[in-house]
Design a protein around this motif. Structure first.
Motif, short mmCIF file in Angstrom:
data_model
loop_
_atom_site.label_atom_id
_atom_site.label_comp_id
_atom_site.label_asym_id
_atom_site.label_seq_id
_atom_site.Cartn_x
_atom_site.Cartn_y
_atom_site.Cartn_z
N THR A 194 -1.78 -9.87 12.80
CA THR A 194 -1.86 -10.62 14.05
C THR A 194 -2.48 -12.00 13.83
N SER A 195 -3.69 -12.03 13.26
CA SER A 195 -4.38 -13.31 13.04
C SER A 195 -4.25 -13.80 11.61
N ASN A 196 -4.31 -12.90 10.64
CA ASN A 196 -4.20 -13.27 9.22
C ASN A 196 -5.21 -14.34 8.82
N GLU A 197 -6.47 -14.11 9.20
CA GLU A 197 -7.52 -15.10 8.94
C GLU A 197 -7.71 -15.34 7.44
N PHE A 198 -7.69 -14.28 6.64
CA PHE A 198 -7.91 -14.46 5.21
C PHE A 198 -6.76 -15.22 4.57
N ALA A 199 -5.53 -14.91 4.99
CA ALA A 199 -4.37 -15.63 4.47
C ALA A 199 -4.46 -17.12 4.82
N LYS A 200 -4.88 -17.42 6.05
CA LYS A 200 -5.07 -18.82 6.45
C LYS A 200 -6.12 -19.49 5.58
N PHE A 201 -7.22 -18.77 5.35
CA PHE A 201 -8.35 -19.31 4.61
C PHE A 201 -7.94 -19.72 3.19
N ILE A 202 -7.10 -18.89 2.54
CA ILE A 202 -6.69 -19.22 1.17
C ILE A 202 -5.40 -20.02 1.14
N GLY A 203 -4.85 -20.31 2.33
CA GLY A 203 -3.72 -21.24 2.41
C GLY A 203 -2.35 -20.63 2.26
N ILE A 204 -2.20 -19.32 2.48
CA ILE A 204 -0.90 -18.67 2.31
C ILE A 204 -0.02 -18.93 3.53
N PRO A 205 1.19 -19.44 3.35
CA PRO A 205 2.10 -19.70 4.49
C PRO A 205 2.60 -18.41 5.12
N THR A 206 2.92 -18.46 6.42
CA THR A 206 3.40 -17.27 7.12
C THR A 206 4.86 -16.96 6.78
N ASN A 207 5.61 -17.98 6.38
CA ASN A 207 7.01 -17.76 5.99
C ASN A 207 7.04 -16.97 4.68
N ILE A 208 7.78 -15.85 4.68
CA ILE A 208 7.76 -14.94 3.54
C ILE A 208 8.31 -15.59 2.27
N LYS A 209 9.40 -16.34 2.40
CA LYS A 209 9.97 -17.00 1.21
C LYS A 209 8.96 -17.97 0.61
N GLU A 210 8.25 -18.71 1.47
CA GLU A 210 7.25 -19.65 0.97
C GLU A 210 6.07 -18.91 0.36
#
Length: 290
Positions: A88-104
């Motif tokens: 839902t929020s993906n705070e850790f992914a945001k923090f390390i800079g991972i894009p939400t687009n799966i291919k990216e």
């Protein structure tokens, strides 16, 4: 791969087959475990560490990251971690800079760049991004999963307003940050690796580092609902950095005292901890980053 089939919005999960196909093309042989299975089969992660496997992938939200971390953080050898934000929020992914687009996100794995990140330990439990307790901090795990699956982070905003208007403030919280610094008469605290939580973006107007050995500590003095709302708005909109009810400091360890009725929120989930001691574990996890 630790996969949570019920995390976040339903549409995200349509990308799982594509994700596995792309990882296979890169050269990974991937075994998928449901995050629910790990409650009974935690040996899968321990085996990955003991046999020095290359990578543990996580396809889910912050709760799935936290769940996996409880097993990985204890091991002497910890494989690289690749995060795919299905939550839902993906705070850790945001923090390390991972894009939400799966291919990216897969392209981040393909490029192979990694970096160590600090994680936190609260009592006997680990967390990647957020530890909190007090007023309003139960929103992430009390918000309806049905609402989260359809409305994403907006569901948190709805529950936040409801809680702000109806919920009573808890008993007093106090924190000993150092021998010379103690904070008392608090209604809520947030320990953050990044600088946002849920729909509340950029709570701290400062540069955030992945592995500087410190987390951010935000605390709020006991106050009424209206003053708290104004203080949060001032903080979020950066109208002023000097909000009297909200205190900010950096922290690498601390001792917390909270009422027995309160639970600790670690990475968005309600957690049982065996003590109120916090510390940062520097460079404890190696993650793929852009």
């Amino acid at each position: 791969m630790v996969y949570n089939p019920v995390s976040g919005k339903k549409k995200n999960h349509k990308n799982l087959d594509l994700l596995l196909k792309k990882l296979l093309e890169i050269g990974y042989q991937v075994t998928v475990y449901s995050s629910m299975e790990l409650n009974n089969h935690d040996n899968a992660i321990k085996e990955a560490c003991e046999n020095k496997w290359d990578t543990i992938f996580i396809a889910g939200g912050d709760g799935t990251v936290n769940h996996t971390l409880q097993y990985v953080a204890e091991q002497a050898y910890r494989p690289k971690v690749g995060v795919f934000p299905f939550g839902t929020s993906n705070e850790f992914a945001k923090f390390i800079g991972i894009p939400t687009n799966i291919k990216e996100a897969v392209s981040v794995i393909e490029r192979g760049q990694t970096k160590t990140v600090d994680i936190g330990k609260f009592g006997n439990q680990y967390f990647a991004n957020i530890a909190a307790a007090g007023w309003l901090t139960d929103i992430t795990y009390k918000t309806s999963p049905f609402l989260k699956s359809y409305f994403g982070e907006f569901a948190y905003s709805l529950y936040f307003i409801k809680t702000l208007l109806l919920a009573k403030q808890p008993g007093e919280i106090s924190i000993r940050v150092s021998p010379h610094m103690e904070l008392s008469d608090l209604s809520v605290f947030l320990i953050m690796n990044g600088n946002s939580v849920g729909p509340l973006e950029r709570l701290i107007n400062t540069t955030t580092h992945l592995n500087d050995g410190y987390f951010h500590l935000l605390t709020c003095k006991k106050t009424n609902r209206f003053q708290l709302l104004l203080a949060l708005l001032a903080k979020i909109l950066h109208i002023t950095d000097n909000v009297s009810t909200i205190n900010y400091t950096q922290i690498n360890s601390g001792s917390f005292k909270i009422p027995e009725s309160l639970m600790v929120n670690l990475d968005g989930d309600q957690s049982q901890v065996n003590s109120m001691e916090f510390k940062v574990l520097p460079h404890h996890l190696r993650v793929f980053i852009p």
